[in-house]
Enzyme design. Structure first.
Site, PDB file in Angstrom:
ATOM      1  N   HIS A 192      88.383 -32.299 145.038  1.00 45.24           N
ATOM      2  CA  HIS A 192      88.608 -33.429 144.155  1.00 45.24           C
ATOM      3  C   HIS A 192      89.308 -34.730 145.130  1.00 45.24           C
ATOM      4  CE1 HIS A 192      90.721 -36.222 141.289  1.00 45.24           C
ATOM      5  NE2 HIS A 192      90.963 -35.145 140.338  1.00 45.24           N
TER       6      HIS A 192
ATOM      7  N   GLU B  14      83.995 -36.581 143.898  1.00 42.15           N
ATOM      8  CA  GLU B  14      84.310 -35.412 144.051  1.00 42.15           C
ATOM      9  C   GLU B  14      83.093 -34.597 143.850  1.00 42.15           C
ATOM     10  OE1 GLU B  14      86.985 -34.303 140.931  1.00 42.15           O
ATOM     11  OE2 GLU B  14      87.667 -36.351 140.729  1.00 42.15           O
TER      12      GLU B  14
END
Length: 283
Positions: free
Chosen positions: A158, A258
């Protein structure tokens, strides 16, 4: 020359490993094996990762920014379990720190299952992350399913990328990919036409993406290369005002691009099997 030492975060204090090497520097929180900083020393030494000035350093609380590891599921859980899984708020162990032949530094961290993790995800498992800090930042993840049943698994690196102004960002490498717009009713599947700019609240999951994306901004660029199959693009925009650990004044300084395997790209890890994924960030 390698310099490594443990330092401590904000109260109540989380252990952080600070890495200073010839080619670059990094900071890793042992909670979550969470990359908080990466600065390559070439090209002027610019920070590639964004960490919120309002980030909270507390046991069991996800740190806002850097590269959280979202797994063994991504996003909300259908049964109401904690969003993004338990790996990012669990305490990992440092196994080794090694200087490689090219001067890069490798740090290996592991997280084994426990009664607490099995209550959330009923599998004996071993998560391992190798972080290589050099001219580039390399993350190499392996997940071993040690149980006797297959394990449904999703994950995302992330990554919060530091940019001068999110409105000036242009993201290439997603053209002609199908994406799920999570903000629209029914979560429709749409086609990305050309490069992507972020001009409003954005939360998209791209499926079956190419290995490389490039994020161009006014100070340069950041390149992502990964062998995973999904890409997620997110910025909360003015909704950041309702996020205590971001705030309305800070959303412009980052964009999340991400990489991972989520939604249609989620995997089933066979009993005794191993899932592997990698991501590299560079200028």
């Amino acid at each position: 020359m390698f310099l490594g030492r443990f330092i401590w975060g904000e109260e109540p204090g989380l252990p952080l490993l600070q890495i200073e090497g010839e080619l670059g520097s990094a900071v890793i929180a042992l909670q979550g094996a969470h990359l908080l900083s990466f600065i390559p020393k070439a090209k002027g030494g610019r920070e590639l990762l964004w960490r919120s000035p309002k980030a909270v350093f507390a046991q069991g609380k996800a740190i806002r920014g850097g590269v959280p590891l979202c797994m063994p599921w991504f996003g909300a859980h259908p049964s109401g379990l904690p969003s993004h899984g338990f790996a990012r708020v669990s305490n990992w162990d440092v196994l080794e720190v090694e200087i490689l032949s090219d001067g890069a530094i490798k740090i290996a961290l592991e997280l084994a299952d426990s009664a607490a993790t099995r209550a959330l995800w009923p599998h004996a498992c071993l998560f391992r992350l190798e972080v290589i800090v050099g001219r580039t930042l390399s993350l190499q993840l392996s997940v071993e399913n040690r149980s006797d049943t297959a394990a449904l698994f999703s994950q995302a690196f992330h990554s919060y990328l530091a940019v001068p102004d999110v409105q000036d960002v242009v993201i290439s490498g997603l053209g002609l990919c199908t994406y799920v717009d999570t903000l629209l009713d029914g979560r429709p599947r749409l086609l990305q036409e050309g490069d992507l700019s972020v001009q409003a609240l954005t939360d998209r999951v791209y499926l079956d993406v190419p290995a490389e994306q490039v994020i161009k901004h006014s100070a340069g660029q950041i390149k992502i290369v990964s062998d995973t199959h999904s890409a997620i693009v997110w910025n909360p925009w003015e909704g950041a005002a309702k996020m205590a650990d971001v705030g309305a004044e800070h959303y412009h300084g980052f964009v999340c691009v991400e990489r991972g395997d989520v939604l249609d790209n989620a995997v089933s890890i066979a009993a005794g099997g191993v899932y592997r994924a990698s991501m590299t960030l560079s200028e």
